[in-house]
Design a protein around this motif. Structure first.
Motif, PDB file in Angstrom:
ATOM      1  N   GLN A 299      -4.669  -8.546  -8.754  1.00 26.72           N
ATOM      2  CA  GLN A 299      -4.577  -7.126  -9.081  1.00 26.72           C
ATOM      3  C   GLN A 299      -5.951  -6.459  -8.973  1.00 26.72           C
ATOM      4  O   GLN A 299      -6.082  -5.363  -8.421  1.00 26.72           O
ATOM      5  CB  GLN A 299      -4.065  -6.932 -10.509  1.00 26.72           C
ATOM      6  CG  GLN A 299      -2.584  -7.070 -10.687  1.00 26.72           C
ATOM      7  CD  GLN A 299      -2.208  -6.835 -12.141  1.00 26.72           C
ATOM      8  OE1 GLN A 299      -2.478  -7.658 -13.001  1.00 26.72           O
ATOM      9  NE2 GLN A 299      -1.583  -5.700 -12.397  1.00 26.72           N
TER      10      GLN A 299
ATOM     11  N   ARG B   5      -8.571  -7.449  -7.247  1.00 26.22           N
ATOM     12  CA  ARG B   5      -8.965  -7.349  -5.825  1.00 26.22           C
ATOM     13  C   ARG B   5      -8.253  -6.173  -5.165  1.00 26.22           C
ATOM     14  O   ARG B   5      -8.835  -5.451  -4.363  1.00 26.22           O
ATOM     15  CB  ARG B   5      -8.674  -8.656  -5.091  1.00 26.22           C
ATOM     16  CG  ARG B   5      -9.720  -9.727  -5.321  1.00 26.22           C
ATOM     17  CD  ARG B   5      -9.575 -10.872  -4.316  1.00 26.22           C
ATOM     18  NE  ARG B   5      -8.255 -11.452  -4.307  1.00 26.22           N
ATOM     19  CZ  ARG B   5      -7.842 -12.461  -5.073  1.00 26.22           C
ATOM     20  NH1 ARG B   5      -8.684 -13.003  -5.931  1.00 26.22           N
ATOM     21  NH2 ARG B   5      -6.622 -12.918  -4.990  1.00 26.22           N
ATOM     22  N   GLY B   6      -6.973  -5.985  -5.514  1.00 27.85           N
ATOM     23  CA  GLY B   6      -6.219  -4.849  -4.976  1.00 27.85           C
ATOM     24  C   GLY B   6      -6.822  -3.521  -5.398  1.00 27.85           C
ATOM     25  O   GLY B   6      -6.866  -2.567  -4.608  1.00 27.85           O
TER      26      GLY B   6
ATOM     27  N   SER C 238      -9.974  -2.995  -6.032  1.00 32.55           N
ATOM     28  CA  SER C 238     -11.184  -2.830  -5.205  1.00 32.55           C
ATOM     29  C   SER C 238     -10.835  -2.285  -3.833  1.00 32.55           C
ATOM     30  O   SER C 238     -11.508  -1.385  -3.324  1.00 32.55           O
ATOM     31  CB  SER C 238     -11.915  -4.171  -5.050  1.00 32.55           C
ATOM     32  OG  SER C 238     -12.449  -4.593  -6.267  1.00 32.55           O
ATOM     33  N   ARG C 239      -9.765  -2.829  -3.249  1.00 31.55           N
ATOM     34  CA  ARG C 239      -9.341  -2.331  -1.924  1.00 31.55           C
ATOM     35  C   ARG C 239      -8.904  -0.870  -2.008  1.00 31.55           C
ATOM     36  O   ARG C 239      -9.158  -0.088  -1.087  1.00 31.55           O
ATOM     37  CB  ARG C 239      -8.219  -3.207  -1.367  1.00 31.55           C
ATOM     38  CG  ARG C 239      -8.701  -4.570  -0.878  1.00 31.55           C
ATOM     39  CD  ARG C 239      -7.621  -5.314  -0.104  1.00 31.55           C
ATOM     40  NE  ARG C 239      -6.439  -5.604  -0.890  1.00 31.55           N
ATOM     41  CZ  ARG C 239      -6.252  -6.678  -1.655  1.00 31.55           C
ATOM     42  NH1 ARG C 239      -7.214  -7.590  -1.748  1.00 31.55           N
ATOM     43  NH2 ARG C 239      -5.136  -6.853  -2.321  1.00 31.55           N
ATOM     44  N   MET C 240      -8.253  -0.511  -3.118  1.00 27.67           N
ATOM     45  CA  MET C 240      -7.833   0.885  -3.293  1.00 27.67           C
ATOM     46  C   MET C 240      -9.047   1.813  -3.331  1.00 27.67           C
ATOM     47  O   MET C 240      -9.040   2.880  -2.703  1.00 27.67           O
ATOM     48  CB  MET C 240      -7.024   1.042  -4.586  1.00 27.67           C
ATOM     49  CG  MET C 240      -5.657   0.384  -4.547  1.00 27.67           C
ATOM     50  SD  MET C 240      -4.829   0.442  -6.154  1.00 27.67           S
ATOM     51  CE  MET C 240      -4.228   2.141  -6.127  1.00 27.67           C
TER      52      MET C 240
ATOM     53  N   GLU D  84     -12.037   1.168  -2.039  1.00 30.60           N
ATOM     54  CA  GLU D  84     -12.612   1.175  -0.697  1.00 30.60           C
ATOM     55  C   GLU D  84     -11.852   2.113   0.229  1.00 30.60           C
ATOM     56  O   GLU D  84     -12.440   2.761   1.103  1.00 30.60           O
ATOM     57  CB  GLU D  84     -12.613  -0.243  -0.116  1.00 30.60           C
ATOM     58  CG  GLU D  84     -13.652  -1.147  -0.736  1.00 30.60           C
ATOM     59  CD  GLU D  84     -13.538  -2.591  -0.256  1.00 30.60           C
ATOM     60  OE1 GLU D  84     -12.595  -2.919   0.503  1.00 30.60           O
ATOM     61  OE2 GLU D  84     -14.394  -3.400  -0.658  1.00 30.60           O
ATOM     62  N   ALA D  85     -10.545   2.213   0.020  1.00 35.32           N
ATOM     63  CA  ALA D  85      -9.701   3.053   0.882  1.00 35.32           C
ATOM     64  C   ALA D  85      -9.588   4.491   0.377  1.00 35.32           C
ATOM     65  O   ALA D  85      -8.814   5.277   0.920  1.00 35.32           O
ATOM     66  CB  ALA D  85      -8.303   2.436   0.977  1.00 35.32           C
ATOM     67  N   ASP D  86     -10.386   4.829  -0.645  1.00 38.57           N
ATOM     68  CA  ASP D  86     -10.351   6.180  -1.219  1.00 38.57           C
ATOM     69  C   ASP D  86      -8.954   6.593  -1.688  1.00 38.57           C
ATOM     70  O   ASP D  86      -8.519   7.728  -1.500  1.00 38.57           O
ATOM     71  CB  ASP D  86     -10.887   7.220  -0.220  1.00 38.57           C
ATOM     72  CG  ASP D  86     -12.366   7.046   0.055  1.00 38.57           C
ATOM     73  OD1 ASP D  86     -13.100   6.699  -0.889  1.00 38.57           O
ATOM     74  OD2 ASP D  86     -12.778   7.248   1.213  1.00 38.57           O
ATOM     75  N   THR D  87      -8.270   5.660  -2.320  1.00 39.11           N
ATOM     76  CA  THR D  87      -6.937   5.939  -2.868  1.00 39.11           C
ATOM     77  C   THR D  87      -7.055   6.968  -3.992  1.00 39.11           C
ATOM     78  O   THR D  87      -8.061   7.021  -4.699  1.00 39.11           O
ATOM     79  CB  THR D  87      -6.314   4.623  -3.402  1.00 39.11           C
ATOM     80  OG1 THR D  87      -6.251   3.687  -2.320  1.00 39.11           O
ATOM     81  CG2 THR D  87      -4.927   4.838  -3.965  1.00 39.11           C
TER      82      THR D  87
ATOM     83  N   GLN E  46      -3.341   1.340 -11.797  1.00 38.71           N
ATOM     84  CA  GLN E  46      -3.499  -0.093 -11.546  1.00 38.71           C
ATOM     85  C   GLN E  46      -4.499  -0.731 -12.518  1.00 38.71           C
ATOM     86  O   GLN E  46      -4.323  -1.877 -12.935  1.00 38.71           O
ATOM     87  CB  GLN E  46      -3.903  -0.345 -10.092  1.00 38.71           C
ATOM     88  CG  GLN E  46      -2.805  -0.021  -9.109  1.00 38.71           C
ATOM     89  CD  GLN E  46      -1.519  -0.750  -9.445  1.00 38.71           C
ATOM     90  OE1 GLN E  46      -1.507  -1.962  -9.647  1.00 38.71           O
ATOM     91  NE2 GLN E  46      -0.425  -0.008  -9.515  1.00 38.71           N
TER      92      GLN E  46
END
Length: 93
Positions: free
Chosen positions: A21, A23-24, A26-28, A30-33, A41
């Protein structure tokens, strides 16, 4: 022996899921979610960690504290103080 030894694998599975979760999240970022989606989250991961904490505390109380109290009043009081301090730290977080 740790009080959670019997449920160690369950805790490890839950912690690995929480790790995924995070890591997810962090990706969010990075993707400017959208901020609210990221915060949702983060709240879910925090809740999952809190559930693990409560389980560990229950195991500690029913195993470590119980065993210490049966051993001697002094050891029991020491373990109860230790558990109380842990609860205080959890409540501050």
């Amino acid at each position: 022996m740790a009080g959670y030894t019997g449920t160690k694998e369950d805790y490890l599975k839950r912690l690995r899921r929480i790790e995924g979760q995070v890591r997810g999240i962090s990706r969010m970022v990075e993707a400017d979610t959208y901020c609210i989606d990221v915060l949702t989250q983060i709240a879910a991961a925090t809740s999952a960690l809190r559930a693990v904490s409560l389980g560990l505390m229950e195991d500690h109380m029913s195993h470590c504290v119980m065993r210490a109290a049966q051993s001697s009043n002094e050891e029991g009081r020491t373990k109860i103080r230790e558990a109380s301090d842990a609860v205080a730290r959890l409540l501050r977080s």
